[in-house]
Design a protein around this motif. Structure first.
Motif, PDB file in Angstrom:
ATOM      1  N   ALA A   1       0.836  -1.207   0.000  1.00  0.00           N
ATOM      2  CA  ALA A   1       0.000   0.000   0.000  1.00  0.00           C
ATOM      3  C   ALA A   1       0.873   1.261   0.000  1.00  0.00           C
ATOM      4  O   ALA A   1       0.594   2.219  -0.734  1.00  0.00           O
ATOM      5  N   CYS A   2       1.940   1.258   0.798  1.00  0.00           N
ATOM      6  CA  CYS A   2       2.824   2.428   0.849  1.00  0.00           C
ATOM      7  C   CYS A   2       3.482   2.659  -0.515  1.00  0.00           C
ATOM      8  O   CYS A   2       3.603   3.801  -0.978  1.00  0.00           O
TER       9      CYS A   2
ATOM     10  N   ARG B   1       3.043   5.983  -3.067  1.00  0.00           N
ATOM     11  CA  ARG B   1       4.166   6.669  -3.707  1.00  0.00           C
ATOM     12  C   ARG B   1       3.961   6.757  -5.227  1.00  0.00           C
ATOM     13  O   ARG B   1       4.120   7.807  -5.853  1.00  0.00           O
ATOM     14  N   ASP B   2       3.572   5.628  -5.791  1.00  0.00           N
ATOM     15  CA  ASP B   2       3.379   5.536  -7.229  1.00  0.00           C
ATOM     16  C   ASP B   2       2.290   6.502  -7.704  1.00  0.00           C
ATOM     17  O   ASP B   2       2.469   7.231  -8.688  1.00  0.00           O
ATOM     18  N   TRP B   3       1.179   6.527  -6.995  1.00  0.00           N
ATOM     19  CA  TRP B   3       0.079   7.408  -7.396  1.00  0.00           C
ATOM     20  C   TRP B   3       0.395   8.880  -7.117  1.00  0.00           C
ATOM     21  O   TRP B   3      -0.087   9.766  -7.826  1.00  0.00           O
ATOM     22  N   SER B   4       1.202   9.156  -6.098  1.00  0.00           N
ATOM     23  CA  SER B   4       1.593  10.555  -5.849  1.00  0.00           C
ATOM     24  C   SER B   4       2.437  11.056  -7.005  1.00  0.00           C
ATOM     25  O   SER B   4       2.394  12.226  -7.365  1.00  0.00           O
ATOM     26  N   GLU B   5       3.254  10.152  -7.556  1.00  0.00           N
ATOM     27  CA  GLU B   5       4.116  10.559  -8.673  1.00  0.00           C
ATOM     28  C   GLU B   5       3.324  10.701  -9.966  1.00  0.00           C
ATOM     29  O   GLU B   5       3.571  11.605 -10.751  1.00  0.00           O
ATOM     30  N   LYS B   6       2.385   9.808 -10.162  1.00  0.00           N
ATOM     31  CA  LYS B   6       1.604   9.829 -11.419  1.00  0.00           C
ATOM     32  C   LYS B   6       0.544  10.917 -11.445  1.00  0.00           C
ATOM     33  O   LYS B   6       0.253  11.483 -12.490  1.00  0.00           O
TER      34      LYS B   6
ATOM     35  N   ILE C   1       6.758   3.718   5.569  1.00  0.00           N
ATOM     36  CA  ILE C   1       6.502   5.106   5.157  1.00  0.00           C
ATOM     37  C   ILE C   1       7.805   5.775   4.701  1.00  0.00           C
ATOM     38  O   ILE C   1       7.860   6.452   3.674  1.00  0.00           O
ATOM     39  N   GLU C   2       8.872   5.501   5.470  1.00  0.00           N
ATOM     40  CA  GLU C   2      10.175   6.101   5.133  1.00  0.00           C
ATOM     41  C   GLU C   2      10.759   5.491   3.871  1.00  0.00           C
ATOM     42  O   GLU C   2      11.254   6.199   2.995  1.00  0.00           O
TER      43      GLU C   2
ATOM     44  N   ILE D   1       6.681   8.503   1.578  1.00  0.00           N
ATOM     45  CA  ILE D   1       5.328   9.023   1.408  1.00  0.00           C
ATOM     46  C   ILE D   1       4.948   9.902   2.597  1.00  0.00           C
ATOM     47  O   ILE D   1       5.522   9.804   3.676  1.00  0.00           O
ATOM     48  N   LYS D   2       3.976  10.769   2.362  1.00  0.00           N
ATOM     49  CA  LYS D   2       3.451  11.570   3.466  1.00  0.00           C
ATOM     50  C   LYS D   2       2.628  10.658   4.357  1.00  0.00           C
ATOM     51  O   LYS D   2       1.704   9.998   3.866  1.00  0.00           O
TER      52      LYS D   2
END
Ligand code: C2E
Ligand code: MG
Ligand code: MG
Ligand code: MG
Length: 275
Positions: free
Chosen positions: A98-99, A103-108, A137-138, A142-143
């Motif tokens: 999930a983490c 990350r992937d969706w934050s970038e896309k 998370i680290e 990701i936030k």
């Protein structure tokens, strides 16, 4: 046919499977290998803002596809995983996956997307749970507020294990939601004791809100309760426009359910929702 309520293996051990499985141990063996064989995946169900129709969050739901038996629903294998302790490695896999997805969706995407994961009460007995979540998370940069933890009332019965983990998560900035609210061993005490951000109204209350006065009253009361405590309220299992309309009128502003979308593989979420 032996059927012990609450005992996962008997539930799963259905008569039509007798030819395939000699015993539960065999099934456990298959589940044990599921991670390394990459048979597990996460599907994501959109959570819809009822006023704007925007979708900025998803619930991750575990899927197990075995080559021999096909798709096994979580209601069948999660209890087995909990009984055998396999929920620990499986749960850790869910956290990491999930983490990574966040990350992937934050970038896309041009917007931020939150993902909620289900955490079993058994995982709270794992003292490293907090550091595992923190490390994940680290690792994926990701936030923390884009990760949400869904816990059930069962987890909050064991205050000793759960309290320090939840306050640690809160400090990190991870959001915490109560899943299936009102169906467990409810004590309103824990709403006071634990740092809860979201209440999820169980689908068993939502299903008949239009025809059953008691369900309507309970749903409306949960919405009030959540709002008064400054929590976000999400209705689960919304299947019709009429239910959605009722919820909106009752001041519930977020919902998930088949009306909007069933849980979908990450690729399809990307195609349809990540902007
Ligand atoms: P839950 O967390 O309460 O998830 C909601 C369930 O309702 C999901 O079933 C979802 O597919 C289903 N659902 C969503 N919208 C509707 C609707 O409109 N109508 C109806 N009838 N159902 C709807 P699913 O995916 O089979 O998961 C069942 C349960 O298994 C989950 O309930 C959760 O308790 C557990 N589970 C799923 N994934 C995980 C996981 O990664 N870890 C743990 N510990 N438990 C999980
Ligand atoms: Mg859930
Ligand atoms: Mg639920
Ligand atoms: Mg449930």
């Amino acid at each position: 046919r032996v059927k012990e309520k609450g005992k996962a293996h008997f539930q799963f051990y259905r008569s039509d499977m007798n030819s395939i499985f000699k015993n539960v141990v065999e099934l456990e063996t298959l589940l044990r290998k599921a991670i390394e064989r990459e048979e597990l995946s996460l599907h994501y169900q959109p959570q819809v803002d009822l006023t704007t129709r925007k979708i900025n969050s998803f619930e991750a739901l575990l899927r197990w596809n075995n080559t021999t038996i096909g798709n096994i629903p979580p209601s069948d294998f999660i209890p087995l995983a909990e009984d055998t302790g396999l929920i620990i490695p499986i749960g850790n896999w869910v956290i990491d996956t999930a983490c990574k997805q966040i990350r992937d969706w934050s970038e896309k995407g041009t917007e931020e997307y939150r993902i909620a994961i289900n955490i079993s009460p058994k995982q709270f007995q794992q003292h490293s749970l907090l550091s595992i979540i923190q490390q994940s998370i680290e690792k994926h940069c990701i936030k923390p507020n884009l990760l949400e933890i869904e816990i059930t009332e069962g987890a909050m019965q064991d205050t000793k294990d759960t309290a320090p983990i939840l306050s640690g998560l809160k400090e990190l900035g991870v959001s915490i939601s109560v899943d299936d609210f009102g169906t467990g061993y409810s004590s309103l005490n824990y709403l006071k004791k634990f740092p809860i951000d979201v209440l999820k109204i169980d689908q068993s209350f939502v299903r008949d809100i239009l025809s059953n006065e008691k369900d309507a009253a309970i749903t409306t009361t949960i919405i009030h309760l959540g709002k008064s405590l400054g929590m976000e309220v999400i209705a689960e299992g919304v299947e019709t426009e009429e239910q959605a309309k009722f919820l909106r009128t009752a001041n519930c502003f977020k919902a998930q359910g088949f009306l909007y979308s069933k849980p979908l593989p990450a690729k399809e979420i990307e195609k349809n929702y990540i902007r």
